[in-house]
Design a protein around this motif. Structure first.
Motif, short mmCIF file in Angstrom:
data_model
loop_
_atom_site.label_atom_id
_atom_site.label_comp_id
_atom_site.label_asym_id
_atom_site.label_seq_id
_atom_site.Cartn_x
_atom_site.Cartn_y
_atom_site.Cartn_z
N LEU A 1 2.20 6.94 -6.83
CA LEU A 1 1.21 8.00 -7.36
C LEU A 1 1.69 9.26 -7.00
O LEU A 1 1.64 10.27 -7.96
CB LEU A 1 -0.06 7.83 -6.63
CG LEU A 1 -0.90 6.46 -7.09
CD1 LEU A 1 -2.35 6.14 -6.25
CD2 LEU A 1 -1.43 6.37 -8.46
N ALA B 1 2.47 1.78 -3.50
CA ALA B 1 1.49 2.59 -4.49
C ALA B 1 1.32 3.85 -4.11
O ALA B 1 1.37 4.68 -5.14
CB ALA B 1 0.01 1.68 -4.07
N VAL B 2 1.11 4.43 -3.07
CA VAL B 2 0.89 5.77 -2.53
C VAL B 2 2.39 6.54 -3.10
O VAL B 2 1.84 7.64 -3.65
CB VAL B 2 0.39 5.83 -0.95
CG1 VAL B 2 0.39 7.49 -0.71
CG2 VAL B 2 -1.05 5.38 -0.68
N SER C 1 -4.09 -3.69 -2.57
CA SER C 1 -3.32 -3.64 -1.22
C SER C 1 -4.28 -3.00 -0.23
O SER C 1 -4.36 -3.40 0.85
CB SER C 1 -2.02 -2.83 -1.36
OG SER C 1 -2.32 -1.39 -1.99
N PHE C 2 -5.06 -2.00 -0.76
CA PHE C 2 -6.41 -1.38 0.07
C PHE C 2 -7.37 -2.46 0.40
O PHE C 2 -7.76 -2.61 1.61
CB PHE C 2 -7.05 -0.24 -0.64
CG PHE C 2 -8.19 0.45 0.36
CD1 PHE C 2 -7.65 1.28 1.37
CD2 PHE C 2 -9.29 0.19 -0.15
CE1 PHE C 2 -8.80 1.72 2.13
CE2 PHE C 2 -10.54 0.62 0.71
CZ PHE C 2 -10.07 1.59 1.82
N LEU D 1 -2.56 -0.47 -5.84
CA LEU D 1 -3.42 0.36 -4.72
C LEU D 1 -4.67 -0.12 -4.29
O LEU D 1 -4.97 -0.29 -3.26
CB LEU D 1 -3.54 2.06 -5.41
CG LEU D 1 -4.11 2.87 -4.26
CD1 LEU D 1 -3.30 2.89 -3.08
CD2 LEU D 1 -4.60 4.00 -4.88
N ARG D 2 -5.51 -0.34 -5.53
CA ARG D 2 -6.72 -1.23 -5.22
C ARG D 2 -6.60 -2.53 -4.48
O ARG D 2 -7.19 -2.61 -3.44
CB ARG D 2 -7.34 -1.39 -6.43
CG ARG D 2 -8.73 -1.78 -6.52
CD ARG D 2 -9.67 -2.45 -7.56
NE ARG D 2 -8.39 -3.43 -8.43
CZ ARG D 2 -7.94 -3.59 -9.26
NH1 ARG D 2 -8.11 -2.57 -10.15
NH2 ARG D 2 -7.12 -4.47 -9.86
N LEU E 1 0.94 -1.26 0.07
CA LEU E 1 -0.10 0.05 -0.03
C LEU E 1 0.82 1.30 0.20
O LEU E 1 0.59 2.03 -0.74
CB LEU E 1 -0.90 -0.23 1.16
CG LEU E 1 -1.75 1.12 1.43
CD1 LEU E 1 -2.83 1.42 0.13
CD2 LEU E 1 -2.74 1.11 2.83
N THR F 1 0.08 0.67 -11.00
CA THR F 1 0.17 1.28 -9.67
C THR F 1 -1.31 1.17 -9.06
O THR F 1 -1.66 1.04 -7.87
CB THR F 1 0.75 2.80 -9.60
OG1 THR F 1 2.06 2.76 -10.04
CG2 THR F 1 0.71 3.09 -8.15
N TRP F 2 -2.24 1.72 -9.99
CA TRP F 2 -3.94 1.76 -9.49
C TRP F 2 -4.13 0.39 -9.10
O TRP F 2 -4.98 0.12 -8.15
CB TRP F 2 -4.65 2.37 -10.80
CG TRP F 2 -5.88 2.43 -10.05
CD1 TRP F 2 -7.18 1.70 -10.47
CD2 TRP F 2 -6.43 3.56 -9.43
NE1 TRP F 2 -8.20 2.30 -9.76
CE2 TRP F 2 -7.80 3.29 -9.28
CE3 TRP F 2 -5.79 4.56 -8.59
CZ2 TRP F 2 -8.71 4.30 -8.55
CZ3 TRP F 2 -6.73 5.44 -7.90
CH2 TRP F 2 -7.93 5.26 -7.72
#
Length: 298
Positions: A103, A99-100, A210-211, A207-208, A96, A203-204
């Motif tokens: 971004l 990914a952040v 891992s969230f 992010l999705r 996570l 990356t999106w």
């Protein structure tokens, strides 16, 4: 309602990096990290957005490889009275965070590339081509190392990703050659923006996923209804309810469920049924299962 509990914490089917793969990951991380530094330095010196964004792209690969190494290291750490599942969840938090950070980097580089596209600046196309050519070599060698270990899931994913990166570097080489021949300097930031789109897409997804893992959603690749049907297919299982599936880490999943087993079976046979359920779950990417036997309501 009377019930009994059966717990299982086996690891026989969990996806982990073995000792031989660990060295491959270390070599891959070292090669790609050195190339990221080379691209970053060359991009800053020669004012190339294509090299800077490709450096960001390759840095995401290094981060992914490091996360896999962290997963390997964390899997070896024993659980405690406080951390009863060990430290496996840190692999999800690392993904996570990765990914952040990516971004944020994409936003900064995207702004710079957009500005540069509006007012192109001279760059040395031959330098871009040579540095990106080095990227083809690094990514190809790294991909070959992982290809030899591709029977392991993490290695297979790394192999495919690095192979794709070699193709991206090939695109940058072509762009560098075109710039050196035509002096169309807008191609440099345009290639940078194209690479950022590639990073954004990957990356999106990271992010999705891992969230979702962070909030204990059903892991990607597992369908709750399919799991219920799988349990129901086990002989003597009458009903299944209160099914919960969640990730313990980026590689291990857990499940809890209530099952109603044919009440005419002896208790020892009911335990055999639960053992069969656990066996089927292990073959469907669920490594820790807690099955509660319950009586059917009358």
């Amino acid at each position: 309602m009377e019930h009994s509990h059966s717990h299982d914490h086996g690891h026989s089917h969990s996806v982990q990096i073995n000792k031989s793969n660990q060295n491959v990951f270390l070599i891959g991380i070292g090669l790609n990290l050195a190339f990221v530094v080379a691209e970053l330095v060359a991009g800053l010196i020669y004012n190339s957005m294509a090299l800077l964004t490709d450096a960001g792209h390759n840095l995401s690969d290094v981060a992914s490889l490091v996360i896999s190494m962290v997963a390997f290291w964390m899997a070896k750490k024993k659980s405690s009275a406080v951390y009863t599942y060990g430290y496996k969840k840190t692999t999800v938090l690392a993904a996570l965070l990765n990914a952040v950070v990516l971004l944020v980097a994409i936003g900064i580089l995207g702004y710079e590339a957009g500005t540069r596209l509006a007012r192109p600046e001279p760059v040395q196309g031959d330098v871009i081509a040579w540095v990106a050519g080095l990227g083809i070599v690094v990514n190809s060698v790294s991909a070959f190392l992982f290809f030899r270990q591709k029977q392991e899931l993490n290695s297979k994913a790394a192999y495919l990703h690095l192979l794709a990166d070699a193709l991206v570097s090939l695109g940058v080489v072509v762009a560098g050659i075109i710039i050196s021949r035509t002096h169309l300097y807008w191609i440099d930031p345009a290639i940078g923006l194209a690479i950022m789109v590639v990073i954004l897409i990957s990356t999106w997804g990271l992010l999705r996923d891992s969230f979702k893992m962070t909030i204990d959603a059903v892991p990607v690749g597992i369908e709750l209804e399919a799991i219920k049907k799988l349990i129901k297919k086990v002989p003597h299982v009458k009903h299944v309810h209160h099914v919960h599936v969640w990730p313990l880490s980026t590689t291990e999943n857990a499940l809890t469920a209530h099952v109603v087993i044919d009440e005419h079976l002896p208790f020892t046979r009911k335990l055999d049924v639960i053992a069969e359920i656990k066996h089927e779950l292990e073959h469907n990417n669920i490594h820790h299962s807690t099955i509660e036997m319950a009586q059917e309501a009358h």
